[in-house]
Write a protein that holds these residues in place. Structure first.
Motif, PDB file in Angstrom:
ATOM      1  N   LEU A 255      -7.623  13.708   2.355  1.00  0.00           N
ATOM      2  CA  LEU A 255      -6.529  13.762   1.375  1.00  0.00           C
ATOM      3  C   LEU A 255      -5.705  15.044   1.479  1.00  0.00           C
ATOM      4  CD1 LEU A 255      -8.456  12.545  -1.838  1.00  0.00           C
ATOM      5  CD2 LEU A 255      -7.261  11.161  -0.138  1.00  0.00           C
ATOM      6  N   LEU A 256      -5.866  15.800   2.554  1.00  0.00           N
ATOM      7  CA  LEU A 256      -5.331  17.155   2.592  1.00  0.00           C
ATOM      8  C   LEU A 256      -3.804  17.220   2.514  1.00  0.00           C
ATOM      9  CD1 LEU A 256      -6.327  20.045   2.676  1.00  0.00           C
ATOM     10  CD2 LEU A 256      -6.221  19.978   5.167  1.00  0.00           C
ATOM     11  N   ASP A 257      -3.105  16.169   2.905  1.00  0.00           N
ATOM     12  CA  ASP A 257      -1.637  16.203   2.826  1.00  0.00           C
ATOM     13  C   ASP A 257      -1.111  15.361   1.660  1.00  0.00           C
ATOM     14  OD1 ASP A 257      -2.214  13.699   3.773  1.00  0.00           O
ATOM     15  OD2 ASP A 257      -0.674  13.695   5.341  1.00  0.00           O
ATOM     16  N   VAL A 258      -1.993  15.041   0.700  1.00  0.00           N
ATOM     17  CA  VAL A 258      -1.613  14.200  -0.440  1.00  0.00           C
ATOM     18  C   VAL A 258      -1.443  15.078  -1.683  1.00  0.00           C
ATOM     19  CG1 VAL A 258      -2.221  12.199  -1.848  1.00  0.00           C
ATOM     20  CG2 VAL A 258      -2.940  12.303   0.556  1.00  0.00           C
ATOM     21  N   ASN A 259      -0.355  14.853  -2.405  1.00  0.00           N
ATOM     22  CA  ASN A 259      -0.084  15.618  -3.623  1.00  0.00           C
ATOM     23  C   ASN A 259      -1.006  15.163  -4.755  1.00  0.00           C
ATOM     24  OD1 ASN A 259       1.442  16.216  -6.261  1.00  0.00           O
ATOM     25  ND2 ASN A 259       2.610  17.359  -4.726  1.00  0.00           N
ATOM     26  N   LYS A 260      -1.440  16.117  -5.585  1.00  0.00           N
ATOM     27  CA  LYS A 260      -2.378  15.777  -6.659  1.00  0.00           C
ATOM     28  C   LYS A 260      -1.765  14.799  -7.661  1.00  0.00           C
ATOM     29  CE  LYS A 260      -5.956  17.446  -9.631  1.00  0.00           C
ATOM     30  NZ  LYS A 260      -7.037  18.428  -9.719  1.00  0.00           N
ATOM     31  N   ASP A 261      -0.463  14.908  -7.915  1.00  0.00           N
ATOM     32  CA  ASP A 261       0.179  13.968  -8.847  1.00  0.00           C
ATOM     33  C   ASP A 261       0.068  12.533  -8.337  1.00  0.00           C
ATOM     34  OD1 ASP A 261       0.844  15.984 -10.583  1.00  0.00           O
ATOM     35  OD2 ASP A 261       2.902  16.213  -9.836  1.00  0.00           O
ATOM     36  N   ASP A 262       0.211  12.349  -7.018  1.00  0.00           N
ATOM     37  CA  ASP A 262       0.077  11.006  -6.442  1.00  0.00           C
ATOM     38  C   ASP A 262      -1.355  10.492  -6.586  1.00  0.00           C
ATOM     39  OD1 ASP A 262       2.728  10.938  -5.688  1.00  0.00           O
ATOM     40  OD2 ASP A 262       2.346  11.788  -3.704  1.00  0.00           O
ATOM     41  N   ILE A 263      -2.310  11.401  -6.430  1.00  0.00           N
ATOM     42  CA  ILE A 263      -3.719  11.018  -6.575  1.00  0.00           C
ATOM     43  C   ILE A 263      -3.990  10.533  -7.997  1.00  0.00           C
ATOM     44  CG2 ILE A 263      -6.066  11.975  -6.685  1.00  0.00           C
ATOM     45  CD1 ILE A 263      -5.295  13.752  -4.286  1.00  0.00           C
TER      46      ILE A 263
ATOM     47  N   MET B  25       0.846  -1.200   0.000  1.00  0.00           N
ATOM     48  CA  MET B  25       0.000   0.000   0.000  1.00  0.00           C
ATOM     49  C   MET B  25       0.880   1.248   0.000  1.00  0.00           C
ATOM     50  SD  MET B  25      -2.870   1.204   2.817  1.00  0.00           S
ATOM     51  CE  MET B  25      -3.840  -0.290   2.636  1.00  0.00           C
ATOM     52  N   ASP B  26       0.547   2.232  -0.853  1.00  0.00           N
ATOM     53  CA  ASP B  26       1.298   3.485  -0.890  1.00  0.00           C
ATOM     54  C   ASP B  26       1.300   4.139   0.485  1.00  0.00           C
ATOM     55  OD1 ASP B  26       1.681   3.080  -3.554  1.00  0.00           O
ATOM     56  OD2 ASP B  26       0.101   4.452  -4.214  1.00  0.00           O
ATOM     57  N   ASN B  27       2.400   4.881   0.774  1.00  0.00           N
ATOM     58  CA  ASN B  27       2.509   5.546   2.080  1.00  0.00           C
ATOM     59  C   ASN B  27       1.339   6.483   2.337  1.00  0.00           C
ATOM     60  OD1 ASN B  27       4.863   4.254   2.780  1.00  0.00           O
ATOM     61  ND2 ASN B  27       6.195   5.863   1.965  1.00  0.00           N
ATOM     62  N   TRP B  28       0.948   7.244   1.297  1.00  0.00           N
ATOM     63  CA  TRP B  28      -0.136   8.204   1.511  1.00  0.00           C
ATOM     64  C   TRP B  28      -1.459   7.493   1.765  1.00  0.00           C
ATOM     65  CZ3 TRP B  28      -4.467   8.448  -1.516  1.00  0.00           C
ATOM     66  CH2 TRP B  28      -4.407   7.930  -2.817  1.00  0.00           C
ATOM     67  N   LEU B  29      -1.655   6.337   1.134  1.00  0.00           N
ATOM     68  CA  LEU B  29      -2.881   5.573   1.368  1.00  0.00           C
ATOM     69  C   LEU B  29      -2.940   5.064   2.805  1.00  0.00           C
ATOM     70  CD1 LEU B  29      -3.639   3.345  -1.758  1.00  0.00           C
ATOM     71  CD2 LEU B  29      -5.159   4.996  -0.654  1.00  0.00           C
ATOM     72  N   GLN B  30      -1.790   4.649   3.327  1.00  0.00           N
ATOM     73  CA  GLN B  30      -1.750   4.175   4.711  1.00  0.00           C
ATOM     74  C   GLN B  30      -2.080   5.316   5.675  1.00  0.00           C
ATOM     75  OE1 GLN B  30      -1.251   0.870   5.862  1.00  0.00           O
ATOM     76  NE2 GLN B  30      -2.123   1.961   7.619  1.00  0.00           N
ATOM     77  N   ARG B  31      -1.550   6.516   5.371  1.00  0.00           N
ATOM     78  CA  ARG B  31      -1.862   7.683   6.216  1.00  0.00           C
ATOM     79  C   ARG B  31      -3.357   7.989   6.181  1.00  0.00           C
ATOM     80  NH1 ARG B  31       2.182  10.236   3.335  1.00  0.00           N
ATOM     81  NH2 ARG B  31       0.724  11.836   2.575  1.00  0.00           N
ATOM     82  N   VAL B  32      -3.922   7.951   4.983  1.00  0.00           N
ATOM     83  CA  VAL B  32      -5.349   8.261   4.828  1.00  0.00           C
ATOM     84  C   VAL B  32      -6.198   7.208   5.532  1.00  0.00           C
ATOM     85  CG1 VAL B  32      -7.225   8.471   3.150  1.00  0.00           C
ATOM     86  CG2 VAL B  32      -5.035   9.588   2.713  1.00  0.00           C
TER      87      VAL B  32
END
Length: 441
Positions: free
Chosen positions: A157-165, A1-8
């Motif tokens: 998603l507030l700390d997630v970059n749009k490119d990653d999304i 799982m991507d790091n940002w997904l785990q944070r979310v």
């Protein structure tokens, strides 16, 4: 799982309880579509709301159809609203659309008992907002940026970059809709996104990290200031009803006379600098009601040195049809019902109670929000009738709270207008008639 997904995922588990009822604002763009699939992937139950502003012709219709089709494909409850731009949208189209959007969401939250509104804001939105806010007169609070959880608004998603999304959506072959107007630099937000921020990043490649650090510090300052403000402001606040707050501005000026404190307090609630300036400048002895649009969530009324903050609503409370004393005792708005045996005990103080003689036509009694045209034979005025509107004016009653006062009527006429006056119909009728004292909460 991507790091940002785990944070979310952790963020959702922490902030969303099993009892929460979630509404997702779904535009059809990459951000909200990503949040749609994130919520599904992590097993969160939610409903969807979409609004079509009819600003982009066939493209707007295709966005709406896409959002509705996606919701139905996954058996998710779907709400939609369609509006058309008018005169009010010409001066500031984006503000008009934002106000319409949140009015729709707030209406759904009230009517459908949602507890959280999920929004697809991400890190790039946060950066754009910082520059937009810093370029116009605004509150110091606004520079701290949006919060992940702010009241009932949830931005996982507030700390997630749009490119990653977008990369995640592409990897999973999930489609989204592109708004072609996002490429136009006529709008200030688009100019910052497409030109202003990229230019600054040529000199400061670590701009995102710098702003994130600054906004974290600003939010800490905001928390400290908010705590101090509330300690000074609270003594002047009275909660009149669940949705109406009274602030004694006249007394506040006499005690502190601090325009800065007053300004910070209202800016925290979303009031504009111009509106605050006008409110501060009003004459405390002016009893003519002045109404204001305060923020997305609050309207304001100024009257006689007092400021009333309230949530705008066109709905009024329920109507009651009471058939007996026993029915009255069951109403949650009634504090007590007691039998009065002596005339001396029938004297009242204030307008939170009245005496009800049980005569031939005492029941049924209707209890309903006061109509300003209701007429009452005012107790103590020899049977002279006055309208509720006249009584409201006599009592200098602000307009925003009038709908909370109920009128009691039976076949004989108006018996009582809560918090205003009782009727001659409630006068003591002698020992042969039962009299009950009705006290309100």
């Amino acid at each position: 799982m991507d790091n940002w997904l785990q944070r979310v995922k952790s963020r959702i588990e922490y902030n969303v309880a099993e009892t929460d009822k979630l509404l997702l604002a779904l535009s059809g763009g990459a951000d909200s579509i990503a949040l749609f699939h994130v919520l599904r992937q992590f097993g969160v139950q939610f409903s969807v709301a979409h609004i079509n502003y009819n600003l982009r012709g066939e493209d707007a219709k295709m966005d709406a159809d896409f959002a509705e089709r996606l919701a139905h494909q996954h058996q998710i409850e779907f709400f939609k609203k369609e509006v058309f731009p008018g005169e009010e949208s010409k001066n500031d189209l984006q503000s008009w659309a934002r106000n319409i959007r949140y009015q729709f969401f707030d209406q759904l939250i009230r009517e459908q008992d949602f507890t959280l509104l999920a929004l697809g804001h991400h890190k790039n939105d946060q950066i754009e907002q910082f520059f937009l806010k810093s370029m116009r007169p605004s509150s110091v609070f606004s520079l701290g940026g949006m919060k992940i959880l702010d009241g009932n608004r949830f931005r996982p998603l507030l700390d997630v970059n749009k490119d990653d999304i977008k990369s995640w959506l592409l990897a999973n072959k999930w489609e989204w809709r592109e708004d072609k107007t996002n490429k136009k630099t006529d709008y200030k937000r688009n100019w910052w996104r497409l030109k202003g921020i990229p230019h600054i990043q040529t000199q400061y490649p670590d701009l995102e990290q710098r702003l994130s650090t600054l906004q974290e510090k600003m939010q800490q300052v905001e928390q400290a200031m908010t705590f101090a403000l509330r300690a000074l402001i609270t003594p002047f606040i009275t909660q009149l009803f669940r949705e109406v707050t009274q602030f004694d501005l006249k007394a506040f000026k006499r005690e502190h006379n601090s325009k800065e404190l007053f300004s910070y307090w209202l800016q925290e609630k979303g009031f504009s600098v111009d509106t605050i300036e006008r409110l501060w400048g009003f004459d405390s002895e002016d009893f003519e009601s002045k109404m204001f649009k305060g923020s997305q969530d609050l309207d304001a009324e100024f009257k006689g040195g007092v400021l009333y903050l309230f949530k705008p609503s066109n709905t009024s409370g329920p109507n009651y049809n009471v058939q007996s004393i026993e029915d009255l005792q069951k109403l949650d708005r009634i504090k007590a019902v007691s039998l009065v045996k002596e005339e001396a005990d029938a004297k009242l103080e204030g307008h939170k109670s009245f005496i009800l003689p049980i005569k031939e036509h005492a029941f049924p009694i209707s209890i309903q929000p006061t109509d300003e045209g209701d007429k009452i034979a005012v107790f103590g005025l020899g049977g002279k009738k006055k309208t509720a509107k006249e009584l409201f004016k006599d009592a200098r009653m602000p307009q925003c709270i009038r709908k909370y006062f109920y009128t009691w009527k039976n076949k004989s006429g108006v018996l009582f207008i809560e918090n205003l006056r009782t009727s001659e119909l409630t006068r003591w009728s002698g020992g042969q008639v039962q009299h009950y004292k009705i006290e309100l909460n």
